[in-house]
Design a protein around this motif. Structure first.
Motif, mmCIF file in Angstrom:
data_model
loop_
_atom_site.group_PDB
_atom_site.id
_atom_site.type_symbol
_atom_site.label_atom_id
_atom_site.label_comp_id
_atom_site.label_asym_id
_atom_site.label_seq_id
_atom_site.Cartn_x
_atom_site.Cartn_y
_atom_site.Cartn_z
ATOM 1 N N THR A 187 -64.750 -55.722 -15.998
ATOM 2 C CA THR A 187 -65.037 -55.334 -17.370
ATOM 3 C C THR A 187 -66.543 -55.225 -17.616
ATOM 4 O O THR A 187 -67.314 -56.087 -17.218
ATOM 5 C CB THR A 187 -64.439 -56.353 -18.354
ATOM 6 N N VAL A 188 -66.951 -54.162 -18.305
ATOM 7 C CA VAL A 188 -68.351 -53.962 -18.679
ATOM 8 C C VAL A 188 -68.482 -54.162 -20.183
ATOM 9 O O VAL A 188 -67.683 -53.643 -20.959
ATOM 10 C CB VAL A 188 -68.837 -52.545 -18.296
ATOM 11 N N ASP A 189 -69.495 -54.937 -20.600
ATOM 12 C CA ASP A 189 -69.735 -55.142 -22.023
ATOM 13 C C ASP A 189 -70.304 -53.857 -22.622
ATOM 14 O O ASP A 189 -71.121 -53.167 -22.006
ATOM 15 C CB ASP A 189 -70.716 -56.301 -22.212
ATOM 16 N N CYS A 190 -69.871 -53.530 -23.849
ATOM 17 C CA CYS A 190 -70.283 -52.272 -24.466
ATOM 18 C C CYS A 190 -71.786 -52.222 -24.745
ATOM 19 O O CYS A 190 -72.384 -51.140 -24.733
ATOM 20 C CB CYS A 190 -69.507 -52.051 -25.765
ATOM 21 N N ILE A 191 -72.401 -53.372 -25.002
ATOM 22 C CA ILE A 191 -73.846 -53.389 -25.236
ATOM 23 C C ILE A 191 -74.584 -53.040 -23.943
ATOM 24 O O ILE A 191 -75.555 -52.273 -23.940
ATOM 25 C CB ILE A 191 -74.287 -54.755 -25.783
ATOM 26 N N GLU A 219 -64.989 -47.329 -20.711
ATOM 27 C CA GLU A 219 -64.123 -48.462 -20.363
ATOM 28 C C GLU A 219 -64.664 -49.806 -20.836
ATOM 29 O O GLU A 219 -64.059 -50.840 -20.559
ATOM 30 C CB GLU A 219 -63.930 -48.508 -18.844
ATOM 31 N N CYS A 220 -65.775 -49.799 -21.548
ATOM 32 C CA CYS A 220 -66.386 -51.072 -21.936
ATOM 33 C C CYS A 220 -65.533 -51.829 -22.939
ATOM 34 O O CYS A 220 -64.712 -51.252 -23.653
ATOM 35 C CB CYS A 220 -67.788 -50.834 -22.507
ATOM 36 N N LYS A 221 -65.742 -53.142 -22.979
ATOM 37 C CA LYS A 221 -65.015 -54.028 -23.886
ATOM 38 C C LYS A 221 -65.997 -54.996 -24.548
ATOM 39 O O LYS A 221 -67.189 -55.007 -24.227
ATOM 40 C CB LYS A 221 -63.953 -54.821 -23.106
#
Length: 450
Positions: free
Chosen positions: A21-25, A79-81
């Motif tokens: 998972t990639v952080d949206c920031i 795909e960011c969360k």
């Protein structure tokens, strides 16, 4: 959306998310380095801002769609969360929903939050809930389990202080009015649920009851008169959802709830994701938002929104869908009922944990660990600064409330019921010293006469 998994056992229990998972920031920071990505993303931000004021024209909407399509090959951005309860949660959610405007903006069945690793939920979260159940179901004659849960919370410093904090925020009357500041109440409720371990917060929210007195305490845990009830009666559920969808946090918590509490008739637990623990976390995430749910009465575990479907016209079915997400949701109902069951359903292979220490043992531990960690002091100072900034912003933008609110219970009654029970522990400890004082006085008198 498929994320890559590490081999079994490679993910530590302290990281309950999918490793890919990639952080949206982080994703948008990468985007800002690429001139083309930056230009397209800025255009989408403009689209979202315009839509918030008035519906975008057909020509303008097509330009928004083009910008959105041009961002499709930036995989991390797609795909960011986001992380639940993080300091930058609002900023992260704004990025998440901007990328999904206008196509996909109405998808409120896919959670924007990092997906909890299912195996970790099965082995840690289920164990925590089973621990609560194992203690709450001990044969204690005629004991109010919700009162006991409140006392346990008071013995844990963080739980007691944050509970007192939201009790005060939800009962304090705005000067010159007869109602509370709902926004501050909501924020304090979210802080309690995000920062207190589920072992304590869930014990207070989902304590099992066998009488209406206990049920009333459970229903009033989140201070209904301030957190969701309106003086003018129940709003229409469609209007309530519409207000929720205009707020990124409420929209996100609702999407998280719909994904993680999706019922299934083929599942033994009643949940499509086979985890009542995840469903309860998502349900608790809605508390402190526009769509705060609660128990409908003092005599059952049925929960619902504070709304009805009167005047829905040809949208009657859409309105009933909102109500049925809560009052006809087998996944949610089973998860809540299992909290009060003496035989919870742990996932196969998950051992039941030992019960929590007795209140006396917990009190001894609290007395021993009196010095806070340096990091804890820094965090508390930062929290205080963050609170002051948020208060200033709300006072400037909200002007004191914005909702019609039923006058809450008196501060005295509510804080006594909802506040930390730790004060009672200290007062009882001080009364124990009185016999020692009397004994010393008698000895002095005897020596004088002797």
């Amino acid at each position: 959306m498929n994320f890559t998994h590490n081999p079994p056992g490679a993910v530590p229990l302290v990281v309950p998310v999918f490793p890919g998972t990639v952080d949206c920031i982080e994703a948008v920071n990468e985007c800002m380095v690429d001139p083309e990505c930056k230009r397209q993303f800025r255009h989408l931000e403009y689209c979202v801002d315009e839509e918030a004021v008035a519906p975008v024209s057909l020509e303008g909407r097509q330009a928004c769609v083009d910008a959105q399509n041009n961002l499709m090959h930036y995989q991390n951005l797609q795909e960011c969360k986001c992380q639940r309860g993080s300091r930058l949660e609002q900023q992260c959610l704004s990025i998440y929903w901007t990328v999904r405007f206008p196509q996909g903006y109405d998808d409120i069945e896919t959670s924007p939050y990092e997906d909890i690793e299912l195996e970790l939920v099965r082995n840690s979260e289920t164990s925590k809930l089973a621990s609560i159940v194992s203690v709450s179901s001990l044969p204690l004659a005629d004991q109010n389990q919700c009162l006991k849960a409140a006392q346990d919370c008071g013995l844990y410093e963080k739980c007691g202080s944050l509970r007192s904090e939201y009790a005060l925020a939800c009962t304090k009357i705005i000067p010159g009015t007869n109602h509370c500041n709902r926004h501050k109440c909501h924020r304090a409720l979210r802080r309690f649920l995000e920062r207190v371990p589920e072992e304590y917060s869930f014990g207070v929210l989902f304590c099992p009851c066998s009488d209406t007195l206990c049920g009333e305490r459970r229903r009033k845990t989140i201070v209904p008169s301030c957190s969701y009830e309106e003086r003018d009666g129940q709003p229409n559920c469609l209007n309530l959802e519409s207000y929720c969808l205009k707020d990124n946090l409420c929209r996100s918590r609702l999407a998280d709830f719909q994904q993680n509490c999706q019922p299934s008739s083929l599942s033994p637990s009643g949940c499509l994701r086979e985890s009542g623990a995840v469903c309860l976390k998502a349900y608790a995430g809605l508390i402190g938002t526009i769509m705060t749910p609660n128990y409908v009465s003092n005599s059952s575990t049925e929960v619902s929104q504070w709304c009805n479907c009167e005047g829905s016209g040809n949208q009657w079915q859409d309105c009933l869908r909102i109500l049925h997400m809560f009052n006809s949701n087998t996944c949610l109902r089973n998860a809540i009922d299992n909290m009060g069951s003496s035989t919870p359903r742990p996932v196969e292979g998950t051992p039941l944990p030992a019960p929590r220490p007795s209140p006396q043992v917990q009190r001894d531990e609290l007395n021993i660990n009196t010095l806070p960690e340096p990091n804890a002091v820094i965090e508390s100072e930062e929290d205080g600064e963050e609170e002051e900034e948020e208060d200033d912003e709300e006072d400037q933008t909200e002007g004191g409330g914005g909702f019609n609110i039923i006058p809450p219970f008196s501060d005295k009654a509510t804080v006594t019921n909802l506040g930390s029970e730790a004060g009672r522990v200290h007062s009882s400890a001080s009364t124990l010293s009185i016999p020692h004082f009397l004994l010393a006085a008698l000895l002095l008198i005897a020596l004088r006469w002797g």
